[in-house]
Design a protein around this motif. Sequence first.
Motif, mmCIF file in Angstrom:
data_model
loop_
_atom_site.group_PDB
_atom_site.id
_atom_site.type_symbol
_atom_site.label_atom_id
_atom_site.label_comp_id
_atom_site.label_asym_id
_atom_site.label_seq_id
_atom_site.Cartn_x
_atom_site.Cartn_y
_atom_site.Cartn_z
ATOM 1 N N MET A 136 0.840 -1.207 0.000
ATOM 2 C CA MET A 136 0.000 0.000 0.000
ATOM 3 C C MET A 136 0.870 1.250 0.000
ATOM 4 O O MET A 136 1.872 1.316 0.696
ATOM 5 N N ALA A 137 0.486 2.229 -0.784
ATOM 6 C CA ALA A 137 1.250 3.471 -0.878
ATOM 7 C C ALA A 137 1.204 4.243 0.432
ATOM 8 O O ALA A 137 0.235 4.164 1.192
ATOM 9 N N ILE A 138 2.264 4.999 0.689
ATOM 10 C CA ILE A 138 2.329 5.832 1.888
ATOM 11 C C ILE A 138 1.403 7.037 1.715
ATOM 12 O O ILE A 138 1.509 7.781 0.738
ATOM 13 N N LYS A 139 0.518 7.224 2.656
ATOM 14 C CA LYS A 139 -0.446 8.316 2.594
ATOM 15 C C LYS A 139 -0.282 9.334 3.718
ATOM 16 O O LYS A 139 -0.814 10.444 3.625
ATOM 17 N N ALA A 140 0.437 8.950 4.786
ATOM 18 C CA ALA A 140 0.572 9.859 5.935
ATOM 19 C C ALA A 140 1.906 9.653 6.623
ATOM 20 O O ALA A 140 2.497 8.568 6.578
ATOM 21 N N LEU A 141 2.371 10.702 7.262
ATOM 22 C CA LEU A 141 3.591 10.682 8.060
ATOM 23 C C LEU A 141 3.217 11.060 9.487
ATOM 24 O O LEU A 141 2.501 12.047 9.707
ATOM 25 N N ILE A 142 3.722 10.288 10.449
ATOM 26 C CA ILE A 142 3.407 10.538 11.855
ATOM 27 C C ILE A 142 4.710 10.814 12.603
ATOM 28 O O ILE A 142 5.593 9.960 12.665
ATOM 29 N N PHE A 143 4.822 12.001 13.172
ATOM 30 C CA PHE A 143 6.051 12.440 13.818
ATOM 31 C C PHE A 143 5.929 12.445 15.343
ATOM 32 O O PHE A 143 4.925 12.894 15.894
ATOM 33 N N ASP A 144 6.987 11.979 15.991
ATOM 34 C CA ASP A 144 7.150 12.234 17.419
ATOM 35 C C ASP A 144 7.387 13.735 17.594
ATOM 36 O O ASP A 144 7.738 14.433 16.623
ATOM 37 N N PHE A 145 7.203 14.244 18.807
ATOM 38 C CA PHE A 145 7.433 15.670 19.023
ATOM 39 C C PHE A 145 8.760 15.963 19.714
ATOM 40 O O PHE A 145 9.711 16.424 19.095
ATOM 41 N N ASP A 146 8.846 15.676 21.026
ATOM 42 C CA ASP A 146 10.042 16.042 21.800
ATOM 43 C C ASP A 146 11.273 15.284 21.301
ATOM 44 O O ASP A 146 11.290 14.054 21.276
ATOM 45 N N THR A 170 11.517 13.037 -0.238
ATOM 46 C CA THR A 170 11.160 12.247 -1.414
ATOM 47 C C THR A 170 12.107 11.066 -1.583
ATOM 48 O O THR A 170 11.669 9.932 -1.830
ATOM 49 N N SER A 171 13.396 11.316 -1.431
ATOM 50 C CA SER A 171 14.377 10.235 -1.551
ATOM 51 C C SER A 171 14.185 9.207 -0.444
ATOM 52 O O SER A 171 14.292 7.995 -0.670
ATOM 53 N N LEU A 172 13.905 9.677 0.753
ATOM 54 C CA LEU A 172 13.701 8.782 1.882
ATOM 55 C C LEU A 172 12.492 7.876 1.654
ATOM 56 O O LEU A 172 12.558 6.659 1.876
ATOM 57 N N LEU A 173 11.393 8.449 1.196
ATOM 58 C CA LEU A 173 10.195 7.656 0.964
ATOM 59 C C LEU A 173 10.403 6.651 -0.163
ATOM 60 O O LEU A 173 9.858 5.536 -0.115
ATOM 61 N N THR A 174 11.198 7.013 -1.150
ATOM 62 C CA THR A 174 11.535 6.073 -2.223
ATOM 63 C C THR A 174 12.295 4.878 -1.655
ATOM 64 O O THR A 174 12.016 3.729 -2.011
ATOM 65 N N ARG A 175 13.245 5.140 -0.775
ATOM 66 C CA ARG A 175 13.995 4.052 -0.128
ATOM 67 C C ARG A 175 13.082 3.149 0.678
ATOM 68 O O ARG A 175 13.211 1.914 0.661
ATOM 69 N N HIS A 235 10.183 -1.986 1.179
ATOM 70 C CA HIS A 235 8.903 -2.648 1.419
ATOM 71 C C HIS A 235 8.566 -3.613 0.283
ATOM 72 O O HIS A 235 8.128 -4.747 0.515
ATOM 73 N N SER A 236 8.784 -3.163 -0.959
ATOM 74 C CA SER A 236 8.454 -4.007 -2.105
ATOM 75 C C SER A 236 9.478 -5.126 -2.276
ATOM 76 O O SER A 236 9.160 -6.184 -2.815
ATOM 77 N N GLY A 237 10.729 -4.884 -1.789
ATOM 78 C CA GLY A 237 11.777 -5.894 -1.897
ATOM 79 C C GLY A 237 11.609 -7.003 -0.915
ATOM 80 O O GLY A 237 12.133 -8.089 -1.100
#
Length: 223
Positions: free
Chosen positions: A1-11, A211-216, A221-223
């Motif tokens: 499944m394609a990445i649709k959201a990014l969830i970040f820690d704060f502190d 963009t490069s990070l998400l490609t990696r 994931h596909s590999g």
Amino acid sequence: MAIKALIFDFDGLLMDTETTLLDSWRAEWRRHGHELDESSFFADHGGDTTDERYALLAATVGPGFDRAASHARRTAYRKERHRTMGLTAGLDAWLGEAEGLGLRLAVASSSQHEWVAGHLARTGDLARFEVLACGDEVAAPKPDPAVYRLALDRLGLPPEAAVAFEDTPHGVSAAVAAGLRCVAIPNLYAHNARFVQATLRLRAATETTLTSLLTRLEERHSG
């Protein structure tokens, strides 16, 4: 499944509030003629350890310790330091890329909602995040996955459609337990060897574009 959201820690991830926390306690110990044991300062969970830290300082200082005065000094010190603090280097660019890619943004933090929302509002970044999931909204802090599950529930997404970003081992554990892929950017006080659960590990957000990070990530994931 394609990445649709990014969830970040704060502190420690979105903002380096960990350094101001350590500095404020270091200053209080030195004010009383003692040195803080920094090797055990950061807990292996995201819960509030303020009472335990004051108890240790009080036991070291003795009967003359004034917790109220100490707390007032510490909070004033951090408030002044935070007044000009922005996002961690590289994160503003990442958020801009994410918006350009149509990705949804969220925060999953063990800190209280008021703390997270207040800092993001101060820097003008609050509106960039569709979802905030915080420690005062769940029963247990990280490494419990509850706050990540709450973020996913509010996004209405399964874990395979999102990626988490963390700076601590217990944060990575929480994300992985929630079924998320997790990118680790270890903070200055975390040992790199403890991030074995992370999908990818970076030294800093500035070392790559989002963009490069998400490609990696997709390739792994596909590999």
